[in-house]
Design an enzyme around this catalytic site. Structure first.
Site, PDB file in Angstrom:
ATOM      1  N   CYS A   4       0.698  -1.108   0.002  1.00 17.58           N
ATOM      2  CA  CYS A   4      -0.281   0.063   0.015  1.00 17.58           C
ATOM      3  C   CYS A   4       0.809   1.275   0.260  1.00 17.58           C
ATOM      4  O   CYS A   4       1.593   1.763   1.623  1.00 17.58           O
ATOM      5  CB  CYS A   4      -0.812   0.074   1.165  1.00 17.58           C
ATOM      6  SG  CYS A   4      -1.555   1.669   1.666  1.00 17.58           S
ATOM      7  N   CYS A   7       0.782   4.102   2.909  1.00 18.26           N
ATOM      8  CA  CYS A   7       0.940   2.858   4.445  1.00 18.26           C
ATOM      9  C   CYS A   7       2.789   3.214   4.203  1.00 18.26           C
ATOM     10  O   CYS A   7       3.073   2.897   5.063  1.00 18.26           O
ATOM     11  CB  CYS A   7       1.044   0.879   4.254  1.00 18.26           C
ATOM     12  SG  CYS A   7      -1.227   1.111   4.473  1.00 18.26           S
ATOM     13  N   ASP A  30      -0.334  16.766  -2.257  1.00 14.60           N
ATOM     14  CA  ASP A  30      -0.547  15.484  -3.070  1.00 14.60           C
ATOM     15  C   ASP A  30       0.856  15.586  -4.361  1.00 14.60           C
ATOM     16  O   ASP A  30       1.384  16.443  -5.389  1.00 14.60           O
ATOM     17  CB  ASP A  30      -1.006  15.999  -4.550  1.00 14.60           C
ATOM     18  CG  ASP A  30      -2.225  15.023  -5.215  1.00 14.60           C
ATOM     19  OD1 ASP A  30      -3.419  14.262  -4.675  1.00 14.60           O
ATOM     20  OD2 ASP A  30      -2.013  14.919  -6.120  1.00 14.60           O
ATOM     21  N   HIS A  98      -8.095   8.765   2.921  1.00 12.78           N
ATOM     22  CA  HIS A  98      -7.340   9.770   2.231  1.00 12.78           C
ATOM     23  C   HIS A  98      -8.592  10.652   2.431  1.00 12.78           C
ATOM     24  O   HIS A  98      -9.243  10.897   1.448  1.00 12.78           O
ATOM     25  CB  HIS A  98      -6.070   9.841   1.316  1.00 12.78           C
ATOM     26  CG  HIS A  98      -6.508   9.492   0.191  1.00 12.78           C
ATOM     27  ND1 HIS A  98      -6.471   8.599   0.016  1.00 12.78           N
ATOM     28  CD2 HIS A  98      -7.132  10.484  -0.818  1.00 12.78           C
ATOM     29  CE1 HIS A  98      -7.146   8.361  -1.588  1.00 12.78           C
ATOM     30  NE2 HIS A  98      -7.264  10.040  -1.969  1.00 12.78           N
TER      31      HIS A  98
HETATM   32  P1  AMP Z   1      -7.725   9.507  -5.187  1.00 15.96           P
HETATM   33  O1  AMP Z   1      -8.488   9.236  -6.855  1.00 15.96           O
HETATM   34  O2  AMP Z   1      -8.720   9.752  -3.869  1.00 15.96           O
HETATM   35  O3  AMP Z   1      -7.806   8.005  -4.608  1.00 15.96           O
HETATM   36  O4  AMP Z   1      -6.601  10.696  -4.741  1.00 15.96           O
HETATM   37  C1  AMP Z   1      -5.116   9.646  -4.794  1.00 15.96           C
HETATM   38  C2  AMP Z   1      -4.684  10.486  -4.937  1.00 15.96           C
HETATM   39  O5  AMP Z   1      -2.694  10.166  -4.667  1.00 15.96           O
HETATM   40  C3  AMP Z   1      -4.220  11.525  -6.236  1.00 15.96           C
HETATM   41  O6  AMP Z   1      -4.677  13.158  -6.258  1.00 15.96           O
HETATM   42  C4  AMP Z   1      -2.639  11.466  -6.543  1.00 15.96           C
HETATM   43  O7  AMP Z   1      -2.212  12.358  -7.212  1.00 15.96           O
HETATM   44  C5  AMP Z   1      -2.157  11.519  -5.401  1.00 15.96           C
HETATM   45  N1  AMP Z   1      -1.153  10.992  -4.989  1.00 15.96           N
HETATM   46  C6  AMP Z   1      -0.912   9.600  -5.372  1.00 15.96           C
HETATM   47  N2  AMP Z   1       0.590   8.734  -5.697  1.00 15.96           N
HETATM   48  C7  AMP Z   1       0.880   9.692  -5.101  1.00 15.96           C
HETATM   49  C8  AMP Z   1       2.203  10.167  -4.066  1.00 15.96           C
HETATM   50  N3  AMP Z   1       2.890   8.995  -4.465  1.00 15.96           N
HETATM   51  N4  AMP Z   1       2.827  10.523  -3.173  1.00 15.96           N
HETATM   52  C9  AMP Z   1       1.634  12.086  -2.924  1.00 15.96           C
HETATM   53  N5  AMP Z   1       0.415  11.971  -3.509  1.00 15.96           N
HETATM   54  C10 AMP Z   1       0.397  10.887  -4.861  1.00 15.96           C
HETATM   55 ZN    ZN Z   2      -2.708   2.131   3.278  1.00 22.49          ZN
END
Ligand code: AMP
Ligand code: ZN
Length: 116
Positions: A4, A7, A30, A98
């Site tokens: 994950c 995580c 993000d 989140h």
């Molecule tokens: P959701 O669509 O609500 O699940 O949002 C997931 C968010 O996580 C998206 O806005 C992605 O840009 C962000 N995301 C994915 N990987 C990472 C990462 N390694 N670090 C920071 N944000 C991330």
């Molecule tokens: Zn997790």
């Protein structure tokens, strides 16, 4: 939980631009921001959804961190949007609960996508 991504960020194994941290939650920027301020707040423990038996204390910490993050990121006065994409229809792409905190630009009142 193994494999994950969030995580990994919560435990510090995966790097992220941390904004705020306490015993229960971590906030980080993000990786693909949809607004000038776009920060995610996660519980360090793994829960996929809001309905996954998240303890009240964890929910309290998650949402108490929201105004703190807004203050740190400089949008407490100008306003910000708080979003939880929960499950498939909401297009949740990372299966670790989140909270998105978005601000720094005017947003329309739609509920369709981040980028409207
Ligand atoms: P959701 O669509 O609500 O699940 O949002 C997931 C968010 O996580 C998206 O806005 C992605 O840009 C962000 N995301 C994915 N990987 C990472 C990462 N390694 N670090 C920071 N944000 C991330
Ligand atoms: Zn997790």
């Amino acid at each position: 939980m193994e494999d994950c991504l969030f995580c990994g960020i919560g435990s510090g194994d995966v790097s992220a631009k941390k904004v705020y941290e306490d015993e229960i939650v971590v906030a980080f920027d993000d990786i693909a921001p949809q607004s000038p301020v776009h920060t995610l707040i996660i519980p360090k423990e793994h829960y996929k959804h809001l309905g996954d038996g998240v303890p009240a204390e964890t929910l309290q910490s998650l949402f108490s961190a929201v105004p703190e993050v807004a203050r740190i990121k400089g949008v407490a006065e100008t306003g910000y949007r708080v979003i939880v994409n929960n499950g498939a229809d909401a297009n949740q792409t990372v299966g670790h609960l989140h909270v998105h905190v978005m601000g720094g630009r005017a947003m329309s009142h739609g509920m369709v996508s981040f980028s409207e």
